[in-house]
Design a protein around this motif. Structure first.
Motif, PDB file in Angstrom:
ATOM      1  N   SER A  41     -18.884  -1.790 -19.689  1.00  0.00           N
ATOM      2  CA  SER A  41     -19.970  -2.128 -18.728  1.00  0.00           C
ATOM      3  C   SER A  41     -21.075  -2.247 -19.749  1.00  0.00           C
ATOM      4  O   SER A  41     -21.238  -1.470 -20.565  1.00  0.00           O
ATOM      5  CB  SER A  41     -19.977  -1.750 -17.606  1.00  0.00           C
ATOM      6  OG  SER A  41     -20.299  -0.177 -17.908  1.00  0.00           O
ATOM      7  N   VAL A  91     -25.655  -1.947 -13.610  1.00  0.00           N
ATOM      8  CA  VAL A  91     -24.194  -1.826 -14.277  1.00  0.00           C
ATOM      9  C   VAL A  91     -23.725  -3.236 -14.086  1.00  0.00           C
ATOM     10  O   VAL A  91     -23.510  -3.719 -13.232  1.00  0.00           O
ATOM     11  CB  VAL A  91     -23.423  -0.876 -13.663  1.00  0.00           C
ATOM     12  CG1 VAL A  91     -22.096  -0.826 -14.427  1.00  0.00           C
ATOM     13  CG2 VAL A  91     -24.164   0.665 -13.678  1.00  0.00           C
ATOM     14  N   PRO A 150     -20.367  -5.004 -15.215  1.00  0.00           N
ATOM     15  CA  PRO A 150     -19.025  -4.870 -15.703  1.00  0.00           C
ATOM     16  C   PRO A 150     -18.405  -5.824 -16.722  1.00  0.00           C
ATOM     17  O   PRO A 150     -18.916  -7.164 -16.694  1.00  0.00           O
ATOM     18  CB  PRO A 150     -18.096  -4.993 -14.530  1.00  0.00           C
ATOM     19  CG  PRO A 150     -18.790  -5.311 -13.453  1.00  0.00           C
ATOM     20  CD  PRO A 150     -20.432  -5.486 -13.615  1.00  0.00           C
ATOM     21  N   ARG A 203     -15.481  -8.007 -18.414  1.00  0.00           N
ATOM     22  CA  ARG A 203     -14.124  -8.165 -17.789  1.00  0.00           C
ATOM     23  C   ARG A 203     -13.604  -9.197 -18.904  1.00  0.00           C
ATOM     24  O   ARG A 203     -14.198  -9.982 -19.390  1.00  0.00           O
ATOM     25  CB  ARG A 203     -14.178  -8.606 -16.397  1.00  0.00           C
ATOM     26  CG  ARG A 203     -14.508  -7.899 -15.395  1.00  0.00           C
ATOM     27  CD  ARG A 203     -14.476  -8.433 -13.713  1.00  0.00           C
ATOM     28  NE  ARG A 203     -14.923  -7.532 -12.922  1.00  0.00           N
ATOM     29  CZ  ARG A 203     -16.063  -7.490 -12.366  1.00  0.00           C
ATOM     30  NH1 ARG A 203     -17.079  -8.525 -12.820  1.00  0.00           N
ATOM     31  NH2 ARG A 203     -16.290  -6.705 -11.363  1.00  0.00           N
TER      32      ARG A 203
END
Length: 167
Positions: A20, A37, A39, A41
């Motif tokens: 992240s 935060v 993330p 992916r």
């Protein structure tokens, strides 16, 4: 209509587990420091860092928060993450990024393809802007005159010597 909130980015970093991007910021309505935060992916050791950085910066959920973070910094963070996913240590990834951000003065830029040349020019432009004195800098001097010593013999160069040959 509700007032649009603006955010002041203070620090931006990367977290490896889970993958992240972390942003430390302040909202303009108070002095409370917050952490966001984001993330990461669908990113692997073979992903394009530039594309991933652009997608994050333009993501509607994060766009307002990342206003004060440069695309270049996000690319670097993705580069660290990509290195980690590829099995590199943090020191190795940082060294690799440092080498990519410097221009070797001995390198022949005439031998590079257009993409690599544009990258080197961008690095040089960034360094120039960082070191440039601006009018509002405290140590800015408008007209600097420098005296060069004349007592040393001047070296002559082959290209400036007149020759009898016509080209």
């Amino acid at each position: 209509a509700p007032a649009v909130m603006s955010y002041i980015a203070q620090k931006c970093g990367v977290c490896f587990r889970p993958p992240s991007i972390i942003l430390i910021y302040k909202a303009d309505d108070g002095d409370k420091t917050r952490r966001r935060v984001m993330p990461v992916r669908n990113f692997s050791a073979f992903s394009d860092c530039g594309l991933a950085a652009e997608q994050l910066k333009n993501n509607p959920r994060h766009k307002a928060y990342l206003e004060g973070v440069s695309l270049c910094q996000l690319k670097k963070l993705y580069g660290l993450l990509r290195g980690h996913l590829g099995g590199e240590s943090l020191a190795q990834s940082l060294e690799k990024l440092r080498q990519e951000e410097t221009v070797d003065p001995e390198e022949d830029l005439n031998k590079l393809d257009d993409k690599e040349l544009a990258k080197r020019k961008s690095i040089m432009d960034e360094l120039f802007e960082k070191n440039r004195k601006k009018k509002d800098d405290p140590d800015f001097v408008y007209d600097i005159e420098v005296e060069f010593p004349q007592d040393e013999l001047l070296e002559s160069c082959g290209w400036d010597v007149e020759s009898g040959e016509e080209i």
